[in-house]
Motif scaffolding. Structure first.
Motif, PDB file in Angstrom:
ATOM      1  N   ILE A  46      -2.550   4.244  13.078  1.00 24.57           N
ATOM      2  CA  ILE A  46      -3.425   3.387  13.890  1.00 24.57           C
ATOM      3  C   ILE A  46      -2.723   2.840  15.137  1.00 24.57           C
ATOM      4  O   ILE A  46      -3.231   2.972  16.254  1.00 24.57           O
ATOM      5  CB  ILE A  46      -3.996   2.231  13.029  1.00 24.57           C
ATOM      6  CG1 ILE A  46      -4.899   2.803  11.941  1.00 24.57           C
ATOM      7  CG2 ILE A  46      -4.761   1.220  13.875  1.00 24.57           C
ATOM      8  CD1 ILE A  46      -6.093   3.600  12.454  1.00 24.57           C
ATOM      9  N   SER A  99      -9.660  -0.810  11.272  1.00 26.76           N
ATOM     10  CA  SER A  99      -9.145   0.437  11.855  1.00 26.76           C
ATOM     11  C   SER A  99     -10.240   1.506  11.876  1.00 26.76           C
ATOM     12  O   SER A  99     -10.425   2.216  12.867  1.00 26.76           O
ATOM     13  CB  SER A  99      -7.979   0.970  11.034  1.00 26.76           C
ATOM     14  OG  SER A  99      -6.981   0.002  10.890  1.00 26.76           O
ATOM     15  N   HIS A 131      -7.243   7.239   5.885  1.00 29.25           N
ATOM     16  CA  HIS A 131      -7.643   6.024   5.167  1.00 29.25           C
ATOM     17  C   HIS A 131      -8.429   6.316   3.890  1.00 29.25           C
ATOM     18  O   HIS A 131      -9.114   5.419   3.381  1.00 29.25           O
ATOM     19  CB  HIS A 131      -8.445   5.101   6.093  1.00 29.25           C
ATOM     20  CG  HIS A 131      -7.587   4.378   7.079  1.00 29.25           C
ATOM     21  ND1 HIS A 131      -7.056   4.999   8.177  1.00 29.25           N
ATOM     22  CD2 HIS A 131      -7.138   3.104   7.118  1.00 29.25           C
ATOM     23  CE1 HIS A 131      -6.322   4.123   8.855  1.00 29.25           C
ATOM     24  NE2 HIS A 131      -6.346   2.967   8.233  1.00 29.25           N
ATOM     25  N   SER A 157      -7.919  -2.228   7.105  1.00 26.78           N
ATOM     26  CA  SER A 157      -8.328  -0.819   7.082  1.00 26.78           C
ATOM     27  C   SER A 157      -9.748  -0.649   7.617  1.00 26.78           C
ATOM     28  O   SER A 157     -10.022   0.279   8.379  1.00 26.78           O
ATOM     29  CB  SER A 157      -8.231  -0.276   5.660  1.00 26.78           C
ATOM     30  OG  SER A 157      -8.984  -1.085   4.788  1.00 26.78           O
ATOM     31  N   THR A 181       0.767  -2.634   9.265  1.00 28.78           N
ATOM     32  CA  THR A 181       0.012  -3.483   8.329  1.00 28.78           C
ATOM     33  C   THR A 181       0.815  -3.734   7.056  1.00 28.78           C
ATOM     34  O   THR A 181       0.934  -4.879   6.591  1.00 28.78           O
ATOM     35  CB  THR A 181      -1.326  -2.800   7.949  1.00 28.78           C
ATOM     36  OG1 THR A 181      -2.003  -2.480   9.148  1.00 28.78           O
ATOM     37  CG2 THR A 181      -2.186  -3.693   7.085  1.00 28.78           C
ATOM     38  N   ARG A 202       2.459  -7.070   5.443  1.00 31.28           N
ATOM     39  CA  ARG A 202       2.144  -7.424   4.057  1.00 31.28           C
ATOM     40  C   ARG A 202       3.411  -7.662   3.231  1.00 31.28           C
ATOM     41  O   ARG A 202       3.529  -8.635   2.508  1.00 31.28           O
ATOM     42  CB  ARG A 202       1.342  -6.271   3.449  1.00 31.28           C
ATOM     43  CG  ARG A 202       0.864  -6.491   2.044  1.00 31.28           C
ATOM     44  CD  ARG A 202       0.092  -5.257   1.572  1.00 31.28           C
ATOM     45  NE  ARG A 202      -1.171  -5.074   2.248  1.00 31.28           N
ATOM     46  CZ  ARG A 202      -1.562  -3.940   2.853  1.00 31.28           C
ATOM     47  NH1 ARG A 202      -0.781  -2.883   2.859  1.00 31.28           N
ATOM     48  NH2 ARG A 202      -2.731  -3.876   3.431  1.00 31.28           N
ATOM     49  N   ASN A 218      -7.813   3.870   1.202  1.00 29.54           N
ATOM     50  CA  ASN A 218      -8.380   2.552   1.550  1.00 29.54           C
ATOM     51  C   ASN A 218      -9.892   2.564   1.331  1.00 29.54           C
ATOM     52  O   ASN A 218     -10.456   1.588   0.830  1.00 29.54           O
ATOM     53  CB  ASN A 218      -8.086   2.223   3.017  1.00 29.54           C
ATOM     54  CG  ASN A 218      -6.609   2.227   3.333  1.00 29.54           C
ATOM     55  OD1 ASN A 218      -6.030   3.265   3.550  1.00 29.54           O
ATOM     56  ND2 ASN A 218      -5.982   1.057   3.329  1.00 29.54           N
ATOM     57  N   LYS A 235      -0.304   5.667   8.860  1.00 29.38           N
ATOM     58  CA  LYS A 235      -1.681   6.164   9.000  1.00 29.38           C
ATOM     59  C   LYS A 235      -2.078   6.351  10.452  1.00 29.38           C
ATOM     60  O   LYS A 235      -3.202   6.755  10.757  1.00 29.38           O
ATOM     61  CB  LYS A 235      -2.639   5.214   8.280  1.00 29.38           C
ATOM     62  CG  LYS A 235      -2.370   5.230   6.797  1.00 29.38           C
ATOM     63  CD  LYS A 235      -3.252   4.327   5.978  1.00 29.38           C
ATOM     64  CE  LYS A 235      -2.797   4.430   4.525  1.00 29.38           C
ATOM     65  NZ  LYS A 235      -3.360   3.414   3.670  1.00 29.38           N
ATOM     66  N   SER A 269       0.824  -1.218   0.000  1.00 31.13           N
ATOM     67  CA  SER A 269       0.000   0.000   0.000  1.00 31.13           C
ATOM     68  C   SER A 269       0.854   1.262   0.000  1.00 31.13           C
ATOM     69  O   SER A 269       0.327   2.372  -0.078  1.00 31.13           O
ATOM     70  CB  SER A 269      -0.890   0.005   1.252  1.00 31.13           C
ATOM     71  OG  SER A 269      -0.072   0.162   2.404  1.00 31.13           O
TER      72      SER A 269
HETATM   73  O1  G3P Z   1      -2.869   0.505  10.024  1.00 31.30           O
HETATM   74  C1  G3P Z   1      -3.184   1.048   8.809  1.00 31.30           C
HETATM   75  C2  G3P Z   1      -4.225   0.152   8.182  1.00 31.30           C
HETATM   76  O2  G3P Z   1      -5.500   0.484   8.679  1.00 31.30           O
HETATM   77  C3  G3P Z   1      -4.221   0.206   6.689  1.00 31.30           C
HETATM   78  O3  G3P Z   1      -2.913   0.023   6.213  1.00 31.30           O
HETATM   79  O4  G3P Z   1      -1.224  -0.568   4.524  1.00 31.30           O
HETATM   80  O5  G3P Z   1      -3.541  -1.474   4.321  1.00 31.30           O
HETATM   81  O6  G3P Z   1      -3.113   0.920   3.901  1.00 31.30           O
HETATM   82  P1  G3P Z   1      -2.668  -0.285   4.662  1.00 31.30           P
END
Ligand code: G3P
Length: 213
Positions: A117, A153, A190, A150, A43, A47, A193, A115, A37
């Motif tokens: 979180i 979150s 976000h 996301s 996160t 990934r 997202n 972001k 991302s």
């Molecule tokens: O902690 C951030 C999460 O909510 C989203 O992260 O990397 O999927 O955009 P990401």
């Protein structure tokens, strides 16, 4: 006063420690912002680099928020507020927010951070433990059901103001206002997202494999 400003700067610098970027670069020779991302958070570290890197990044980012929020207490500028105890002063909230700003716009990583979180979670753990645990339960439930981090979150972000107002009421106006702002901040960080979720393009966690699909 000068003391408070120095502590606020310290909290920002603390939040600025770009754990995802530094751990990725130091141990994997990878800047996680160039993959997945593109986010410098736990996160995306999970990934891109798996749990060996993701878990330490998550824990350190939580610790950043928790420590910054408790800084005033630790150095004797406040008498209230260690480890989820109330009441909390506006100054302590400001310290947590400074750390979150550091995480979002880290001076040590070209102002391109995460972001917020995990750092926000560390902060609310310090402010109001029961509501923080409520949020984490919502996060885990949404994650298990939908496999979207996301969305977990965002839902946890909605739960916090509800928690501090109705479920474990703090009766402290600034905490309630902070909760609402936090919820808005999460929606802002976000945005991409949310767009992907609407288009059905958000990546899902695959719990049985090392990486996401
Ligand atoms: O902690 C951030 C999460 O909510 C989203 O992260 O990397 O999927 O955009 P990401």
């Amino acid at each position: 006063n000068v003391n408070s400003i120095s502590v606020l700067i310290l909290a920002y610098l603390f939040g600025s420690i770009p754990t995802a970027v530094w751990i990725g670069q130091a141990f994997f020779n990878i800047d996680v912002r160039e993959y997945g991302s593109g986010n410098a958070g736990a996160t995306n570290t999970f990934r891109v680099l798996g749990k060996k890197a993701g878990i330490p990044v998550m824990l350190l980012d939580i610790l950043k928020g928790w420590t910054a929020t408790n800084l005033a207490y630790m150095i004797g500028l406040a008498t209230t507020g260690p480890v989820g105890s109330l009441p909390f002063t506006n100054f302590q909230l400001a310290l947590g927010i400074a750390a979150v700003m550091g995480h979002l716009f880290p001076v040590f990583a070209g102002f391109r951070g995460g972001k917020g979180i995990a750092t926000l979670f560390g902060m609310i753990l310090a402010v109001n433990l029961p509501s923080a645990l409520l949020c984490v339960s919502v996060f885990i439930a949404v994650l298990l059901i939908t496999r979207y981090v996301s969305l977990g979150s965002i839902m946890a972000g909605f739960m916090y103001p509800i928690g501090v107002t109705f479920i474990f009421p703090t009766y402290i106006k600034s905490v309630i206002i902070y909760g609402m702002c936090m919820c808005v901040l999460i929606l802002v960080t976000h945005q991409k997202n949310i767009e992907r979720l609407i288009r059905g393009k958000e990546s899902k966690v695959n719990f049985f494999k090392k990486k996401e699909v």
